[in-house]
Motif scaffolding. Structure first.
Motif, mmCIF file in Angstrom:
data_model
loop_
_atom_site.group_PDB
_atom_site.id
_atom_site.type_symbol
_atom_site.label_atom_id
_atom_site.label_comp_id
_atom_site.label_asym_id
_atom_site.label_seq_id
_atom_site.Cartn_x
_atom_site.Cartn_y
_atom_site.Cartn_z
ATOM 1 N N PHE A 16 47.679 50.787 34.320
ATOM 2 C CA PHE A 16 46.475 51.574 34.586
ATOM 3 C C PHE A 16 45.251 50.875 33.999
ATOM 4 O O PHE A 16 44.190 50.836 34.623
ATOM 5 N N GLY A 17 45.408 50.294 32.802
ATOM 6 C CA GLY A 17 44.298 49.551 32.197
ATOM 7 C C GLY A 17 43.935 48.330 33.021
ATOM 8 O O GLY A 17 42.757 48.017 33.211
ATOM 9 N N THR A 18 44.967 47.623 33.514
ATOM 10 C CA THR A 18 44.719 46.467 34.381
ATOM 11 C C THR A 18 43.993 46.897 35.647
ATOM 12 O O THR A 18 43.072 46.214 36.118
ATOM 13 N N LEU A 19 44.410 48.047 36.201
ATOM 14 C CA LEU A 19 43.740 48.569 37.396
ATOM 15 C C LEU A 19 42.271 48.857 37.117
ATOM 16 O O LEU A 19 41.392 48.514 37.923
ATOM 17 N N LEU A 20 41.974 49.466 35.972
ATOM 18 C CA LEU A 20 40.579 49.758 35.622
ATOM 19 C C LEU A 20 39.751 48.484 35.519
ATOM 20 O O LEU A 20 38.555 48.485 35.839
ATOM 21 N N SER A 21 40.376 47.397 35.092
ATOM 22 C CA SER A 21 39.625 46.137 34.962
ATOM 23 C C SER A 21 39.193 45.592 36.322
ATOM 24 O O SER A 21 38.323 44.724 36.390
ATOM 25 N N TYR A 22 39.792 46.103 37.408
ATOM 26 C CA TYR A 22 39.417 45.675 38.755
ATOM 27 C C TYR A 22 38.332 46.569 39.370
ATOM 28 O O TYR A 22 37.834 46.265 40.455
ATOM 29 N N VAL A 23 37.964 47.646 38.682
ATOM 30 C CA VAL A 23 36.955 48.578 39.202
ATOM 31 C C VAL A 23 35.631 47.894 39.541
ATOM 32 O O VAL A 23 34.965 48.275 40.512
ATOM 33 N N PRO A 24 35.177 46.866 38.776
ATOM 34 C CA PRO A 24 33.914 46.202 39.129
ATOM 35 C C PRO A 24 33.868 45.647 40.548
ATOM 36 O O PRO A 24 32.778 45.481 41.105
ATOM 37 N N PHE A 25 35.032 45.363 41.152
ATOM 38 C CA PHE A 25 35.025 44.897 42.537
ATOM 39 C C PHE A 25 34.398 45.939 43.456
ATOM 40 O O PHE A 25 33.788 45.604 44.476
ATOM 41 N N VAL A 26 34.541 47.220 43.088
ATOM 42 C CA VAL A 26 33.974 48.311 43.891
ATOM 43 C C VAL A 26 32.589 48.693 43.393
ATOM 44 O O VAL A 26 31.658 48.882 44.187
ATOM 45 N N LEU A 27 32.418 48.789 42.074
ATOM 46 C CA LEU A 27 31.173 49.306 41.516
ATOM 47 C C LEU A 27 30.031 48.292 41.496
ATOM 48 O O LEU A 27 28.868 48.666 41.682
ATOM 49 N N ALA A 28 30.340 47.015 41.272
ATOM 50 C CA ALA A 28 29.267 46.012 41.165
ATOM 51 C C ALA A 28 28.415 45.927 42.424
ATOM 52 O O ALA A 28 27.173 45.922 42.340
ATOM 53 N N PRO A 29 29.023 45.854 43.626
ATOM 54 C CA PRO A 29 28.181 45.844 44.834
ATOM 55 C C PRO A 29 27.309 47.088 44.952
ATOM 56 O O PRO A 29 26.170 47.024 45.453
ATOM 57 N N MET A 30 27.825 48.239 44.494
ATOM 58 C CA MET A 30 27.046 49.479 44.539
ATOM 59 C C MET A 30 25.842 49.387 43.610
ATOM 60 O O MET A 30 24.742 49.858 43.943
ATOM 61 N N LEU A 31 26.035 48.783 42.433
ATOM 62 C CA LEU A 31 24.926 48.622 41.490
ATOM 63 C C LEU A 31 23.856 47.689 42.050
ATOM 64 O O LEU A 31 22.657 47.889 41.831
ATOM 65 N N ARG A 32 24.287 46.676 42.780
ATOM 66 C CA ARG A 32 23.315 45.753 43.381
ATOM 67 C C ARG A 32 22.496 46.437 44.465
ATOM 68 O O ARG A 32 21.292 46.182 44.609
ATOM 69 N N SER A 33 23.150 47.297 45.233
ATOM 70 C CA SER A 33 22.450 47.940 46.355
ATOM 71 C C SER A 33 21.629 49.153 45.926
ATOM 72 O O SER A 33 20.623 49.460 46.550
#
Length: 473
Positions: free
Chosen positions: A175-192
């Motif tokens: 689950f912790g490893t999965l959370l470390s992949y969250v930026p793949f989804v959130l980073a583009p949202m922060l840019r836009s």
């Protein structure tokens, strides 16, 4: 002093610490190469090059691969030192938890600083920055993880407890490893949405995740009082004698060699997943998290039956099964784009389905094997050195990750049309296919080595000792 067994609730409190450090470990495993070796798509989106990416070290290695390797060599020294200090500690609050409490804050802060190279261009300053903070990252990782892992054996007073703890920390690890992949989804949202730059869209995510990891790592250090559960006599053996005794255990040597192969293969996959998604499957990077999430959920469905399977088949056979299952998933990865129709989402779905059961086996059982070997050694020698055994396993993990980083950064760029010494190389489909094939080789090698591990011999020593002392199995 009479000690007691952990309750199931306390075992989960302990497992929360693994959730914390697996987030930080996941950030380095998933993002160090992804952040500093951007794909052509990332470059088009504004990703800068901070480090040279070409094969400029002896014509076969990258700067980033060499940095990772140097840091693991540093670990070769710190792992046994920290383990020995922990084993020999006479702290009235315990041998393990005081180390974990001191390490947590710098561990979390430095994990973020690794990604904050100060010059927005290829620079020697960035090379020194990444090298320095990555060394510190692994130092504090060792200070937290080695004592933490030693507690698995000390808290797990019975086989049932060890399997339960191993299951709990395996779930929190994934689950912790999965959370470390969250930026793949959130980073583009922060840019836009807020106009964050490419690097800061990820750094913001890293900061939030590191804060969450810090809280998780501190929870067991304040909620669990080590002395209530462990009454171990501090070891009097110095670091090098303790390390020598540990590696004289032949069964542990066999397991460690197999474990190194496992971590090479696993890290090649974890590091390569974003590249397999973006370059090989030609999907949006967010699918890296979706695939990993699906794998985690599906793998968790198998967790309840792992303990039952261990009782029926033993640990060794199941770990070998896990190795071979993982190898099959990597074969699928290598064939992406080679077999007609094996493109897009289909290979990702196949990999998720094939990996789920092997990941459940490999996530739970190896930690229990180390605990078994540590207990068997303590019975035979009369000296408790759990910290050193788990330090050796931590070193196996880091050595495997180091080899993987060295291999991945060199192989992933093979087959590119650019000059291999260019400073702005990106991964190619051919190079990623070679990476997957190498992962298959290491999985197979791990299975072959573990076949020589004498599980029945180790378990008989433990069972005989428990029977003599009238302890539960």
């Amino acid at each position: 002093m009479k000690t007691r067994r952990l309750t199931k609730k306390e075992m989960w409190i302990f497992a929360i610490g693994q959730l914390g450090w697996s987030i930080l470990g996941g950030l380095i495993n998933a993002w160090l190469v992804t952040f500093y070796l951007p794909t052509s798509t990332d470059v088009a989106s504004g990703a800068p090059f901070y480090l040279p990416t070409g094969l400029i070290i002896f014509g076969v290695l990258t700067i980033l691969g060499l940095i990772s390797f140097i840091c693991r060599i540093f670990d070769a020294v710190t792992d046994p030192l920290i383990a020995s200090l922990s084993d020999r500690s006479k702290n009235p609050n315990g041998r393990r938890i005081p180390f974990m409490r001191k390490a947590a804050i710098p561990f979390a802060v430095i994990a973020v600083l690794v990604f904050c190279a100060p010059v927005e261009a290829i620079s020697t300053i960035n090379i020194v920055w990444v090298l320095g903070f990555l060394i510190l990252f692994y130092l504090f990782m060792t200070m937290y993880c080695t004592p933490y892992n030693a507690l698995i054996s000390e808290f797990g007073k019975t086989q049932e407890d060890r399997m339960y703890i191993s299951t709990a920390i395996s779930l929190t690890f994934f689950f912790g490893t999965l959370l470390s992949y969250v930026p793949f989804v959130l980073a583009p949202m922060l840019r836009s949405t807020i106009g964050a730059s490419f690097p800061w869209s990820y750094r913001i995510c890293f900061i939030v995740l590191a804060a969450l990891a810090l809280v998780c790592m501190l929870i067991p250090t304040f909620k669990l009082k080590e002395k209530e559960f462990v009454d171990a006599v501090p070891s009097e053996t110095n670091t090098f004698k303790s390390l020598s005794k540990t590696f004289k255990n032949k069964e542990f040597l066999k397991f460690s060699a197999s474990d190194i192969a496992y971590f090479v293969a696993l890290t090649l996959f974890q590091t390569g997943l974003p590249f397999f998604v973006k370059v090989s499957m030609k999907l949006d990077e967010s699918w890296a998290m979706y695939f990993l999430g699906g794998m985690t959920v599906l793998s968790a469905c198998f967790y309840p039956i792992v303990s039952k399977l261990v009782k029926k088949f033993g640990k060794k056979k199941l770990v070998i099964t896990g190795f071979l299952g993982l190898a099959l998933a990597y074969v699928v990865t290598a064939l992406i784009g080679v077999i007609p129709g094996l493109t897009g989402m289909l290979p990702g779905i196949l990999i998720v389905v094939i990996c789920a059961f092997p990941m459940a086996l490999l996530g739970i059982i190896p930690q229990a094997i180390v605990a078994d070997v540590a207990e068997e050694d303590a019975i035979v020698t009369g000296e408790k050195r759990e910290g050193m055994f788990f330090a050796a396993r931590t070193f196996a993990m880091k050595l495997g990750q180091s080899v993987a980083a060295l291999v991945f950064t060199s192989l992933a760029i093979l087959g590119t049309a650019q000059d291999l010494k260019s400073n702005d190389l990106t991964a190619s489909e051919f190079g990623l296919r070679i990476v997957a094939i190498v992962a298959v080789v290491f999985c197979t090698l791990g299975a072959l080595i573990l076949a020589f591990y004498k599980e029945k011999k180790v378990m008989k020593v433990i069972e005989d000792a428990h029977a003599k002392e009238n302890l539960p199995e």
